[in-house]
Design a protein around this motif. Sequence first.
Motif, PDB file in Angstrom:
ATOM      1  N   LYS A   1       0.826  -1.208   0.000  1.00  0.00           N
ATOM      2  CA  LYS A   1       0.000   0.000   0.000  1.00  0.00           C
ATOM      3  C   LYS A   1       0.864   1.263   0.000  1.00  0.00           C
ATOM      4  CE  LYS A   1      -4.099  -1.972   2.244  1.00  0.00           C
ATOM      5  NZ  LYS A   1      -4.916  -1.990   3.484  1.00  0.00           N
ATOM      6  N   GLU A   2       1.957   1.223   0.744  1.00  0.00           N
ATOM      7  CA  GLU A   2       2.865   2.375   0.795  1.00  0.00           C
ATOM      8  C   GLU A   2       3.434   2.692  -0.593  1.00  0.00           C
ATOM      9  OE1 GLU A   2       5.866   1.606   3.681  1.00  0.00           O
ATOM     10  OE2 GLU A   2       4.485   1.647   5.384  1.00  0.00           O
ATOM     11  N   VAL A   3       3.715   1.633  -1.365  1.00  0.00           N
ATOM     12  CA  VAL A   3       4.237   1.829  -2.720  1.00  0.00           C
ATOM     13  C   VAL A   3       3.166   2.448  -3.610  1.00  0.00           C
ATOM     14  CG1 VAL A   3       5.177   0.695  -4.774  1.00  0.00           C
ATOM     15  CG2 VAL A   3       5.866  -0.092  -2.497  1.00  0.00           C
ATOM     16  N   PHE A   4       1.962   1.907  -3.565  1.00  0.00           N
ATOM     17  CA  PHE A   4       0.872   2.442  -4.387  1.00  0.00           C
ATOM     18  C   PHE A   4       0.622   3.924  -4.070  1.00  0.00           C
ATOM     19  CE2 PHE A   4      -0.832  -2.107  -4.509  1.00  0.00           C
ATOM     20  CZ  PHE A   4      -0.459  -2.301  -5.826  1.00  0.00           C
ATOM     21  N   ILE A   5       0.599   4.252  -2.796  1.00  0.00           N
ATOM     22  CA  ILE A   5       0.339   5.628  -2.377  1.00  0.00           C
ATOM     23  C   ILE A   5       1.474   6.552  -2.827  1.00  0.00           C
ATOM     24  CG2 ILE A   5       0.129   7.142  -0.364  1.00  0.00           C
ATOM     25  CD1 ILE A   5      -1.346   4.773   1.024  1.00  0.00           C
ATOM     26  N   ARG A   6       2.699   6.051  -2.764  1.00  0.00           N
ATOM     27  CA  ARG A   6       3.852   6.855  -3.181  1.00  0.00           C
ATOM     28  C   ARG A   6       3.758   7.255  -4.651  1.00  0.00           C
ATOM     29  NH1 ARG A   6       7.818   3.468  -2.000  1.00  0.00           N
ATOM     30  NH2 ARG A   6       8.540   2.923  -4.092  1.00  0.00           N
TER      31      ARG A   6
END
Length: 260
Positions: A249-254
């Motif tokens: 999720k952190e990657v997608f949000i980034r």
Amino acid sequence: MRKTMIALLIGSMVIAPLCAGGNSEKAASTQKTEIMISAAASLKNCIQDISALYTEKNPQVTITANFGASGALQQQIEQGAPADIFFSAGIKQMNALKEKGMMIDSSIKNVLENKVVLITPKNAAALNSFEALAGNSVKRIGVGEPKSVPVGQYTEQVFQSLGLTDKVASKLILAKDVREVLSWVETGNVDAGVVYETDAKISKTVTICATAPEGSHKKVIYPIGVVKASKRAAEGQKFVDFLFSDTAKEVFIRYGFTVI
């Protein structure tokens, strides 16, 4: 002496298979598993980053990705191309495979949401709205091919909603996927283009001029699922599950996606 030799021979016969069995178990535990994912072109950077994180924790797994227009990937799967996972930029393409019984229904989930934006080359005069595309200063507009590229379908809906369809029809240059549209704008081969917000944000040479008005197109939803013909469905499902982890999720949000 003779009895001792016989006992040693028998012992070696027993030990040998045990050793062989241990080696085979070790080989099995280190055997590589390849997971093949067919994913929308707009997901390229995310999937590459997330795959690296996944294989770091699961070194026995190799992730092979095939990126392209969701409609083209859908057709490839229909024609029997190898794929364990399908990650689409549109619900339409996923539903088409589901209706044909080509997906494991229980594995299908909506993962992300995106936005449709208008972009121009960095040094060009910025356009303040989609309606500006009808002006004389805009000669060439890069858009996704509506028949196979989801962003092209959303673009078509935006133009219809804003009454631009006839006004811009002669200016449209059709691309095979969203990244091709982005490339055309970056190089100045078109005056403007319509892409996803996440694609525009990874580029340092384009300007986001406008976001498609709320309600002017269907929501840009990215569903994922395991292909029924996969021979590695269990392994594929584990990777799908990883995409819902905090790490992924952190990657997608980034990259600018909204996680559903």
